[in-house]
Design a protein around this motif. Sequence first.
Motif, PDB file in Angstrom:
ATOM      1  N   PHE A  98     -11.019  22.251 -24.930  1.00 60.97           N
ATOM      2  CA  PHE A  98     -12.424  22.059 -25.303  1.00 60.97           C
ATOM      3  C   PHE A  98     -13.034  23.404 -25.718  1.00 60.97           C
ATOM      4  N   GLY A 117     -15.641  24.611 -22.614  1.00 56.12           N
ATOM      5  CA  GLY A 117     -15.870  23.220 -22.275  1.00 56.12           C
ATOM      6  C   GLY A 117     -15.605  22.854 -20.831  1.00 56.12           C
ATOM      7  N   SER A 168     -22.134  15.624 -25.727  1.00 61.87           N
ATOM      8  CA  SER A 168     -22.988  16.350 -24.783  1.00 61.87           C
ATOM      9  C   SER A 168     -22.331  17.645 -24.321  1.00 61.87           C
ATOM     10  N   VAL A 169     -21.026  17.582 -24.053  1.00 60.86           N
ATOM     11  CA  VAL A 169     -20.302  18.791 -23.651  1.00 60.86           C
ATOM     12  C   VAL A 169     -20.392  19.847 -24.753  1.00 60.86           C
ATOM     13  N   TRP A 172     -11.765  12.757 -28.613  1.00 57.56           N
ATOM     14  CA  TRP A 172     -13.003  13.478 -28.324  1.00 57.56           C
ATOM     15  C   TRP A 172     -13.407  14.514 -29.365  1.00 57.56           C
ATOM     16  N   ALA A 228      -9.676  20.719 -20.613  1.00 58.40           N
ATOM     17  CA  ALA A 228     -10.942  21.419 -20.866  1.00 58.40           C
ATOM     18  C   ALA A 228     -10.714  22.795 -21.465  1.00 58.40           C
ATOM     19  N   MET A 288     -17.223  16.113 -30.214  1.00 58.23           N
ATOM     20  CA  MET A 288     -17.511  17.423 -29.643  1.00 58.23           C
ATOM     21  C   MET A 288     -17.934  18.413 -30.715  1.00 58.23           C
ATOM     22  N   LEU A 314     -17.374  16.258 -15.579  1.00 55.90           N
ATOM     23  CA  LEU A 314     -17.525  14.932 -16.174  1.00 55.90           C
ATOM     24  C   LEU A 314     -16.238  14.124 -16.068  1.00 55.90           C
ATOM     25  N   SER A 341     -22.713  23.160 -24.102  1.00 55.77           N
ATOM     26  CA  SER A 341     -21.809  24.292 -23.895  1.00 55.77           C
ATOM     27  C   SER A 341     -22.051  25.392 -24.919  1.00 55.77           C
ATOM     28  N   LEU A 361     -18.751  22.023 -18.131  1.00 56.58           N
ATOM     29  CA  LEU A 361     -19.296  20.671 -18.105  1.00 56.58           C
ATOM     30  C   LEU A 361     -18.200  19.619 -18.215  1.00 56.58           C
ATOM     31  N   GLY A 362     -17.128  19.930 -18.937  1.00 49.99           N
ATOM     32  CA  GLY A 362     -16.077  18.939 -19.174  1.00 49.99           C
ATOM     33  C   GLY A 362     -15.308  18.559 -17.920  1.00 49.99           C
TER      34      GLY A 362
END
Length: 274
Positions: A192, A167, A155-156, A92, A189, A96, A174, A160, A170-171
């Motif tokens: 993230f 993160g 998108s995250v 990811w 997350a 990201m 999802l 964010s 939203l992470g």
Amino acid sequence: MSEFLWEWLPLILAMLATGACAGILAGLLGVGGGIVIVPVLYFVLQTLGISPASAILIATGTSLLVIVPTSISSVRAHHKRGNVDWALLKRWWPFMVIGVICGSTVALRVNGEIVSGVFGVVAVLVAANMLFRAKAAPIAQQLPGMAGQGVMAGSVGFFSVMMGVGGGTLGVPLLTSCNYPSHRAVGTAAFFGLLISIPGAIAMLLADTPADAPEGMIGMVNLPGFALIVPLTVLLAPVGAWLGAKLDAVMLKRVFAIFLCISGGRMLMQLFGV
């Protein structure tokens, strides 16, 4: 001296309380603390005579810098519990980071009121998800293919960094909507937050400072606010991770969702002059 302290005492106490709440929530729900810091700073800065458009960008920039040490503390706590999925992070992180770069560019080029609108809409949507889907079945039984995961990660990162949040906001929804284990989603997350906050904070530090910004600014980051908030966020993030294993997660999410709904709704009402 006493007059100075009396004048700034409410702001100092608000910043300290914000740091305490943000730290606990970072460890508890993997939200990076920004979802608390941004709305509080947004409204507090306006009481100092700062315009809403400038206040949201300063709140976002300051929050992103705060999230850097907060996320490090939270990741360490979750890694000890084996809740960080390093394999998913390897897949990811490039998407990201691209999302973060794009989101930072957009946030600094558009009117600050658009940024507050994005925060308000996403906050209300996240709150609705927490309130009405707390015990709902996952939307999918597993994560999508690599292309779908790339869109999710990008998108995250994009939304964010525009909101100034980690993160997890939203992470986590999802990941769990794809039948991903919740504790592992929260721990992953937390990392993230680092992928989002480091490049996001650098972009905000290098940005032009608004004309009506308060003292102690570098770019869009308020250093006094950072200095007051960050110690408690670092110290209390592990406490939040410990509490997460002890308390009723569903009830906690519902209480937090109400806070989000009120904050996001108030931002939208202000945006439309209500």
